[in-house]
Design a protein around this motif. Structure first.
Motif, short mmCIF file in Angstrom:
data_model
loop_
_atom_site.label_atom_id
_atom_site.label_comp_id
_atom_site.label_asym_id
_atom_site.label_seq_id
_atom_site.Cartn_x
_atom_site.Cartn_y
_atom_site.Cartn_z
N THR A 45 34.21 25.02 21.57
CA THR A 45 33.46 23.90 22.13
C THR A 45 34.33 23.18 23.15
O THR A 45 35.56 23.13 23.00
N ALA A 46 33.72 22.60 24.16
CA ALA A 46 34.46 21.84 25.16
C ALA A 46 35.34 20.79 24.50
O ALA A 46 34.89 20.02 23.66
N ALA A 47 36.61 20.78 24.87
CA ALA A 47 37.59 19.90 24.23
C ALA A 47 37.43 18.46 24.72
O ALA A 47 36.98 18.22 25.84
N PRO A 48 37.82 17.50 23.90
CA PRO A 48 37.83 16.11 24.37
C PRO A 48 38.67 15.96 25.63
O PRO A 48 39.77 16.50 25.72
N TYR A 49 38.12 15.25 26.59
CA TYR A 49 38.77 14.88 27.86
C TYR A 49 38.81 16.00 28.89
O TYR A 49 39.34 15.81 29.98
N THR A 50 38.25 17.18 28.58
CA THR A 50 38.23 18.21 29.62
C THR A 50 37.24 17.83 30.71
O THR A 50 36.18 17.25 30.46
N LEU A 51 37.60 18.16 31.96
CA LEU A 51 36.63 18.11 33.05
C LEU A 51 35.68 19.28 32.91
O LEU A 51 36.03 20.33 32.36
N ARG A 52 34.46 19.11 33.43
CA ARG A 52 33.46 20.16 33.35
C ARG A 52 33.14 20.69 34.75
O ARG A 52 33.31 20.00 35.76
#
Length: 297
Positions: A232-239
């Motif tokens: 799952t997309a990690a906390p604070y990653t840009l998308r």
């Protein structure tokens, strides 16, 4: 000339710093790297530590080629740690670990979304967090996701579990729950049970099956990302979206008051002030004292 910099004693080659990655805002690769180094690193690294990473790479920006990779990319420095993550098609597979700032910046220079498992590399398939990915089917949006999130928060609390919210950085919302170490299969089964209950309680709003025909105007409560193989997309990653949106923690007050889609759109430029105001809202996920047990052990 390609800049070479030193980060905590590691030499890094940083490329194409003036390249515009997000045309909608004019955000350059240099600004992306600055976000990770100056704003995100101190709160992001604890959420990445010991978690094998998958990357969604978008080196030419969100409108260019995008591809998902789990294997360490060619040219990975020997000082970047990796962990074994055997797969059925590759028993010797390994994935990158971002244990420190140099590793984070090396990966960010590849232009990636950071995605993590719900377990740590020393305990494969034994989760210490649970995730619900609330994914709206148009015309539903994040406002509807917030309504489902509030129901799930109360349902989880009834089982003695605490939930914390973050934006997906796209159109939905993620709920994260700190857990005592639990086999991923049991976590998935429990999350599915609650997704089914959510559909029963919110029949006009929530659905627990991925079938597209069922999803218009409803929120898909995706429990499947608790499976050991999923990330799952990690906390604070840009998308990799039109603007540099962040998968950013939000308060329950913000979720309760959300009345329009833009209320929970958070960009890289918003994060320094938010962190100054709130700190890391997801810090309890890394505190064993906050971990709960699934009903029945």
């Amino acid at each position: 000339m390609t800049p070479i910099t030193e980060v905590e004693g590691r030499r890094l080659t940083l490329s194409n710093l003036d390249k515009v990655l997000y045309p909608a805002t004019g955000t350059t690769k240099g600004e992306v790297l600055h976000y990770y180094a100056a704003t995100a690193a101190r709160v992001m690294l604890p959420h990445l530590r010991d978690r094998p990473l998958s990357f969604l790479r978008y080196p030419d920006g969100p409108e260019g080629l995008r591809f998902f990779t789990k294997n360490p990319p060619p040219g990975t420095p020997d000082w970047v740690r990796t962990a074994p993550v055997p797969r059925s098609d590759d028993p010797g597979a390994r994935q990158v670990l971002a244990q420190d700032l140099p590793s984070l910046m090396w990966a960010a220079n590849l232009v990636v979304e950071f995605h993590t498992h719900q377990w740590r590399q020393d305990s494969p398939a034994v989760a210490d967090r649970m995730v619900f990915d609330l994914d709206p089917g148009p015309p539903a949006g994040v406002v509807e996701c917030c309504a489902v999130a509030l129901w799930l928060r109360e349902r989880l609390a009834g089982d003695g579990l605490s939930a914390y919210g973050k934006t997906s950085g796209s159109k939905g919302l993620h709920l994260l729950v700190p857990l005592e170490p639990t086999p991923s299969g049991k976590v998935t089964a429990y999350a599915k049970k609650l997704a089914v209950e959510a559909q029963g309680a919110l029949s006009e709003l929530a659905v627990h099956r991925m079938t597209r025909a069922l999803r218009p105007g409803k929120v898909f409560v995706d429990f499947s990302q608790n499976a050991a193989a999923k990330t799952t997309a990690a906390p604070y990653t840009l998308r990799a979206k039109a603007r540099p949106t962040v998968s950013a923690p939000v308060t329950w007050e913000e979720i309760e008051k959300c009345g329009a889609p833009d209320d929970l759109v958070l960009l890289a430029g918003d994060m320094a002030a938010r962190l100054e105001r709130h700190g890391d809202l997801l810090a309890p996920l890394n505190d064993p004292g906050q971990a709960g047990a699934l009903p029945g052990g």
